[in-house]
Design an enzyme around this catalytic site. Structure first.
Site, PDB file in Angstrom:
ATOM      1  N   TYR A 152      -1.668  -1.286  10.300  1.00 10.40           N
ATOM      2  CA  TYR A 152      -1.565  -1.371   9.110  1.00 10.40           C
ATOM      3  C   TYR A 152      -0.442  -0.600   8.140  1.00 10.40           C
ATOM      4  O   TYR A 152       0.171  -1.514   7.286  1.00 10.40           O
ATOM      5  CB  TYR A 152      -2.925  -1.070   8.347  1.00 10.40           C
ATOM      6  CG  TYR A 152      -3.340  -1.028   6.916  1.00 10.40           C
ATOM      7  CD1 TYR A 152      -3.489  -2.558   6.591  1.00 10.40           C
ATOM      8  CD2 TYR A 152      -3.186  -0.222   6.119  1.00 10.40           C
ATOM      9  CE1 TYR A 152      -3.856  -2.692   5.321  1.00 10.40           C
ATOM     10  CE2 TYR A 152      -3.410  -0.190   4.581  1.00 10.40           C
ATOM     11  CZ  TYR A 152      -3.586  -1.382   4.223  1.00 10.40           C
ATOM     12  OH  TYR A 152      -3.794  -1.704   2.798  1.00 10.40           O
ATOM     13  N   SER A 169       0.881  -1.279   0.040  1.00 10.42           N
ATOM     14  CA  SER A 169      -0.010   0.038   0.110  1.00 10.42           C
ATOM     15  C   SER A 169       0.965   1.181  -0.086  1.00 10.42           C
ATOM     16  O   SER A 169       1.942   1.012   0.488  1.00 10.42           O
ATOM     17  CB  SER A 169      -0.774   0.007   1.347  1.00 10.42           C
ATOM     18  OG  SER A 169      -1.382   1.104   1.462  1.00 10.42           O
TER      19      SER A 169
HETATM   20  N1  LIG Z   1      -8.489  -1.148  -1.867  1.00 10.64           N
HETATM   21  C1  LIG Z   1      -7.556  -0.246  -1.416  1.00 10.64           C
HETATM   22  O1  LIG Z   1      -7.931   0.903  -1.669  1.00 10.64           O
HETATM   23  C2  LIG Z   1      -6.258  -0.601  -1.163  1.00 10.64           C
HETATM   24  C3  LIG Z   1      -5.097   0.119  -0.906  1.00 10.64           C
HETATM   25  C4  LIG Z   1      -3.978  -0.276  -0.648  1.00 10.64           C
HETATM   26  C5  LIG Z   1      -3.597  -1.565  -0.546  1.00 10.64           C
HETATM   27  N2  LIG Z   1      -4.667  -2.325  -0.655  1.00 10.64           N
HETATM   28  C6  LIG Z   1      -4.093  -3.672  -0.316  1.00 10.64           C
HETATM   29  O2  LIG Z   1      -4.853  -4.753  -1.373  1.00 10.64           O
HETATM   30  C7  LIG Z   1      -5.059  -5.969  -0.881  1.00 10.64           C
HETATM   31  C8  LIG Z   1      -6.789  -6.316  -1.269  1.00 10.64           C
HETATM   32  O3  LIG Z   1      -7.670  -5.351  -0.688  1.00 10.64           O
HETATM   33  P1  LIG Z   1      -9.018  -5.175  -1.332  1.00 10.64           P
HETATM   34  O4  LIG Z   1      -9.144  -3.577  -1.193  1.00 10.64           O
HETATM   35  O5  LIG Z   1      -9.316  -5.886  -2.570  1.00 10.64           O
HETATM   36  O6  LIG Z   1      -9.813  -5.737  -0.061  1.00 10.64           O
HETATM   37  P2  LIG Z   1     -11.330  -6.720  -0.320  1.00 10.64           P
HETATM   38  O7  LIG Z   1     -12.003  -6.035  -1.496  1.00 10.64           O
HETATM   39  O8  LIG Z   1     -11.762  -6.661   1.173  1.00 10.64           O
HETATM   40  O9  LIG Z   1     -10.787  -8.327  -0.639  1.00 10.64           O
HETATM   41  C9  LIG Z   1      -9.720  -8.726   0.320  1.00 10.64           C
HETATM   42  C10 LIG Z   1      -9.757 -10.385  -0.265  1.00 10.64           C
HETATM   43  O10 LIG Z   1      -8.846 -10.960   0.607  1.00 10.64           O
HETATM   44  C11 LIG Z   1      -9.458 -12.107   1.034  1.00 10.64           C
HETATM   45  N3  LIG Z   1      -9.014 -12.446   2.355  1.00 10.64           N
HETATM   46  C12 LIG Z   1      -9.073 -11.839   3.526  1.00 10.64           C
HETATM   47  N4  LIG Z   1      -8.431 -12.287   4.706  1.00 10.64           N
HETATM   48  C13 LIG Z   1      -8.014 -13.653   4.147  1.00 10.64           C
HETATM   49  C14 LIG Z   1      -7.252 -14.407   4.845  1.00 10.64           C
HETATM   50  N5  LIG Z   1      -7.199 -14.447   6.061  1.00 10.64           N
HETATM   51  N6  LIG Z   1      -7.018 -15.731   4.131  1.00 10.64           N
HETATM   52  C15 LIG Z   1      -7.361 -15.703   2.621  1.00 10.64           C
HETATM   53  N7  LIG Z   1      -7.916 -14.572   2.259  1.00 10.64           N
HETATM   54  C16 LIG Z   1      -8.406 -13.339   2.808  1.00 10.64           C
HETATM   55  C17 LIG Z   1     -11.031 -11.703   1.034  1.00 10.64           C
HETATM   56  O11 LIG Z   1     -11.941 -12.838   1.097  1.00 10.64           O
HETATM   57  P3  LIG Z   1     -12.630 -13.561   2.384  1.00 10.64           P
HETATM   58  O12 LIG Z   1     -13.065 -12.387   3.282  1.00 10.64           O
HETATM   59  O13 LIG Z   1     -13.443 -14.591   1.771  1.00 10.64           O
HETATM   60  O14 LIG Z   1     -11.387 -14.361   2.988  1.00 10.64           O
HETATM   61  C18 LIG Z   1     -11.070 -11.072  -0.163  1.00 10.64           C
HETATM   62  O15 LIG Z   1     -10.987 -11.826  -1.341  1.00 10.64           O
HETATM   63  C19 LIG Z   1      -4.813  -5.843   0.500  1.00 10.64           C
HETATM   64  O16 LIG Z   1      -3.580  -6.329   0.820  1.00 10.64           O
HETATM   65  C20 LIG Z   1      -4.983  -4.263   0.866  1.00 10.64           C
HETATM   66  O17 LIG Z   1      -4.195  -3.956   1.990  1.00 10.64           O
HETATM   67  C21 LIG Z   1      -5.965  -2.131  -1.006  1.00 10.64           C
END
Ligand SMILES: NC(=O)c1ccc[n+]([C@@H]2O[C@H](COP(=O)([O-])OP(=O)(O)OC[C@H]3O[C@@H](n4cnc5c(N)ncnc54)[C@H](OP(=O)(O)O)[C@@H]3O)[C@@H](O)[C@H]2O)c1
Length: 280
Positions: free
Chosen positions: A179, A162
């Site tokens: 985080y 991130s």
């Molecule tokens: N969206 C943003 O603005 C943003 C910005 C910077 C970085 N990120 C990073 O991008 C990545 C994805 O985030 P996102 O925003 O796409 O989140 P999201 O839409 O909430 O998706 C998270 C995914 O991870 C899975 N997950 C969560 N905990 C898990 C576990 N313990 N084991 C296996 N799978 C797990 C969830 O499925 P289940 O709940 O079914 O397990 C889901 O498929 C993360 O690392 C986040 O920190 C996101």
């Protein structure tokens, strides 16, 4: 002129086997979609939940309906904060495919709130998934990745970090200190693994998104004033979209990116630089 070998297949993933953790929605689903559109033979997505509106099954069904793809998606339920479940996942992929070309450690957890009342469980959950889990995931998949890689076409590890991992994005009421710390560790893990695994024909890089609307990010986006307000702080005038993730992932995982190792690429429209667009 220079001879540039294989130029026509730059940005292609033909024949590749990829695994994306957290591929059931958000950034992981954007990545899995892009891989199939770029020609991957098989994309394995993992998450904890298989059923329901945001589970793996509905994502696999939608991925396999993408027009014009030659590969396919499969889903495997696994909690990638749990070492035994990662071991099971790796032995399943060994049995079904014998190798892995691309591993995207995307699943992540966050927690936001004021500093002193932070419950200890929230720090543990974040570090277990975002740092220890990613370390174990790459460690346990390294032999399969090594089997897939060659000197001119290494296997790829992408760690989704991130922009919060290289700055201090949110303190106070909406603080995300642990985080941000976990994502800084994820970037440093990518650099260490680039040196550790480079000689085994595996590259490791970090991708650092800014705000992309998703289940994980939407609460914080609302607390900070909503999409329009946050977009105004981004030099490119908008939040991230699926195509922005597709572009960086395809670049890093295709022949175009095969000599890139140990970098952290922010994908945030320039917001991390701390000043918004020029205002007249
Ligand atoms: N969206 C943003 O603005 C943003 C910005 C910077 C970085 N990120 C990073 O991008 C990545 C994805 O985030 P996102 O925003 O796409 O989140 P999201 O839409 O909430 O998706 C998270 C995914 O991870 C899975 N997950 C969560 N905990 C898990 C576990 N313990 N084991 C296996 N799978 C797990 C969830 O499925 P289940 O709940 O079914 O397990 C889901 O498929 C993360 O690392 C986040 O920190 C996101």
């Amino acid at each position: 002129m220079s001879e540039i070998r294989g130029f026509k297949s730059f940005f292609c993933l033909d024949g590749k086997v990829a695994l994306v953790t957290g591929g059931s929605r958000g950034i992981g689903l954007h990545t899995a979609t892009a891989f199939l559109l770029a020609g991957a033979k098989k994309v394995i997505i993992t998450a904890r939940k298989s059923g329901g509106e945001q589970g793996i099954d509905q994502a696999v069904e939608r991925l396999n309906k993408l027009p014009g793809i030659s590969g396919h998606a499969v889903g495997i339920q696994a909690n990638v904060a749990n070492t035994e479940e990662i071991e099971k996942l790796a032995s399943g992929v060994k049995k079904s495919d014998g190798k892995l070309d691309i591993l995207v450690a995307n699943a992540g957890a966050t927690w936001g709130g004021p500093f002193e009342p932070t419950p200890d469980w929230s720090s543990q959950k974040i570090l277990d998934l975002n740092v220890r889990g990613v370390f174990n995931l790459v460690r346990l998949f390294a032999p399969l990745l090594e089997t897939g890689g060659t000197i001119h076409d290494p296997s790829r590890v992408i760690i989704v970090s991130s922009v919060g991992g290289s700055g201090v994005p949110h303190v106070g009421e909406n603080g995300t200190i642990m985080y941000s710390v976990s994502k800084a560790a994820a970037i440093h893990l990518a650099k260490n693994l680039a040196v550790e695994l480079g000689p085994r024909n595996i590259t490791t890089n970090a991708v650092s998104p800014g705000f992309f609307p998703s289940k994980l990010a939407n609460g914080l986006i609302e607390n900070l004033g909503g999409k329009d307000k946050l977009s105004a702080d981004v030099p490119r005038g908008r939040l991230g979209e699926p195509e922005d993730i597709a572009g960086i992932m395809i670049y890093l995982c295709s022949p175009a990116g095969n000599y890139v190792n140990g970098v952290d690429i922010p994908v945030d429209g320039g917001r991390r630089l701390g000043i918004g667009p020029p205002r007249l």
